[in-house]
Design an enzyme around this catalytic site. Structure first.
Site, PDB file in Angstrom:
ATOM      1  N   LYS A 264       0.849  -1.196   0.000  1.00  0.00           N
ATOM      2  CA  LYS A 264       0.000   0.000   0.000  1.00  0.00           C
ATOM      3  C   LYS A 264       0.882   1.243   0.000  1.00  0.00           C
ATOM      4  O   LYS A 264       1.787   1.376   0.833  1.00  0.00           O
ATOM      5  CB  LYS A 264      -0.881  -0.030   1.250  1.00  0.00           C
ATOM      6  CG  LYS A 264      -2.190   0.689   1.124  1.00  0.00           C
ATOM      7  CD  LYS A 264      -3.039   0.397   2.351  1.00  0.00           C
ATOM      8  CE  LYS A 264      -4.353   1.118   2.308  1.00  0.00           C
ATOM      9  NZ  LYS A 264      -5.057   1.021   3.594  1.00  0.00           N
TER      10      LYS A 264
HETATM   11  C1  E4P Z   1      -8.396   1.433   3.918  1.00  0.00           C
HETATM   12  O1  E4P Z   1      -7.606   1.087   3.086  1.00  0.00           O
HETATM   13  C2  E4P Z   1      -8.339   2.743   4.564  1.00  0.00           C
HETATM   14  O2  E4P Z   1      -7.119   2.931   5.169  1.00  0.00           O
HETATM   15  C3  E4P Z   1      -9.484   2.897   5.536  1.00  0.00           C
HETATM   16  O3  E4P Z   1     -10.669   2.444   4.919  1.00  0.00           O
HETATM   17  C4  E4P Z   1      -9.623   4.297   6.068  1.00  0.00           C
HETATM   18  O4  E4P Z   1     -10.819   4.370   6.812  1.00  0.00           O
HETATM   19  P1  E4P Z   1     -11.125   5.600   7.798  1.00  0.00           P
HETATM   20  O5  E4P Z   1     -11.322   6.824   6.998  1.00  0.00           O
HETATM   21  O6  E4P Z   1     -12.384   5.168   8.510  1.00  0.00           O
HETATM   22  O7  E4P Z   1      -9.947   5.696   8.718  1.00  0.00           O
END
Ligand code: E4P
Length: 217
Positions: free
Chosen positions: A83
């Site tokens: 990522k």
């Molecule tokens: C997933 O890849 C993201 O990091 C995550 O969905 C972020 O979610 P949030 O905005 O609730 O922290």
């Protein structure tokens, strides 16, 4: 539509995986911090539970170190997806890692133009953050719709991984708009099964069944 679990909670991931509801897992530095676990160890455990991609995020901010960290993370398991943040360095790292055949998830996407760049740099997944846009009164679902149209216009194979999911309606709307994947907190996936009429109907069926005095087993 694929369901990824946005969590590092082993118990929750296992439970959803047993139901066939964990096609993959996404983590980020905040999720790892919340778990209180060692990053590589918890990610290795998750990779052993699910067969699909498990996103593990780099910490470096420059491309060279992102690439080095991505290669290191990839050693954890074959289903690691690296990522990377949607910055110019992140895009450069995406281009290099994707060129090496390493799956990539470009994260922190808040605009269609960012998503277009990620696709051009060979991202396996793009992660538009719906909830965080909604939080600042910008329609997160409109972004999913725009990216879907752009990717379809040009046949990009980058998968739209709708992230920052906050409620069950987000999931339904993403499905209607053609997102390839949603990544959701486990409790939101569970809430999808709930409907008050289902509970009320079941209660009345059970009441009537009792009157028959019969058993099945
Ligand atoms: C997933 O890849 C993201 O990091 C995550 O969905 C972020 O979610 P949030 O905005 O609730 O922290």
């Amino acid at each position: 539509m694929k369901f990824f679990v946005d969590s590092a909670d082993i118990e929750q991931i296992t439970a959803l995986n047993d139901l066939g509801l964990a096609d993959g897992v996404t983590t980020n530095p905040s999720i790892i911090a919340k778990s209180g676990r060692d990053f590589k160890q918890v990610v290795a455990e998750i990779c052993a539970i699910v067969t699909g991609p498990v996103s593990a995020e780099v910490i470096a901010l420059d491309a060279d170190n992102m690439i080095a960290e991505g290669r290191e993370l990839r050693k954890i398991a074959d289903n690691i997806c690296v990522k990377l943040p949607l910055t110019m360095d992140g895009l450069k790292a995406c281009k290099v890692l994707s060129g090496m055949g390493i799956p990539t998830n470009v994260t922190l996407c808040f605009s269609a133009n960012q998503a277009l760049l990620a696709a051009k740099c060979g991202a396996s997944f793009i992660s538009p953050f719906i909830g965080r846009l909604d939080d600042i009164n910008i329609d997160g679902l409109e972004l999913i719709e725009d990216i879907r149209m752009i990717y379809d216009n040009y046949g990009y194979e980058t998968e739209i991984l709708a992230a920052s999911i906050r409620n069950v309606n987000h999931i339904k709307d993403c499905a209607l708009l053609g997102a390839d994947v949603i990544t959701s907190p486990p409790d939101v996936i569970r809430k999808m099964a709930y409907h008050p009429l289902t509970d009320a109907g079941l209660a009345s069926f059970m009441k009537d069944w009792k009157k028959t005095g019969q058993t099945i087993l």
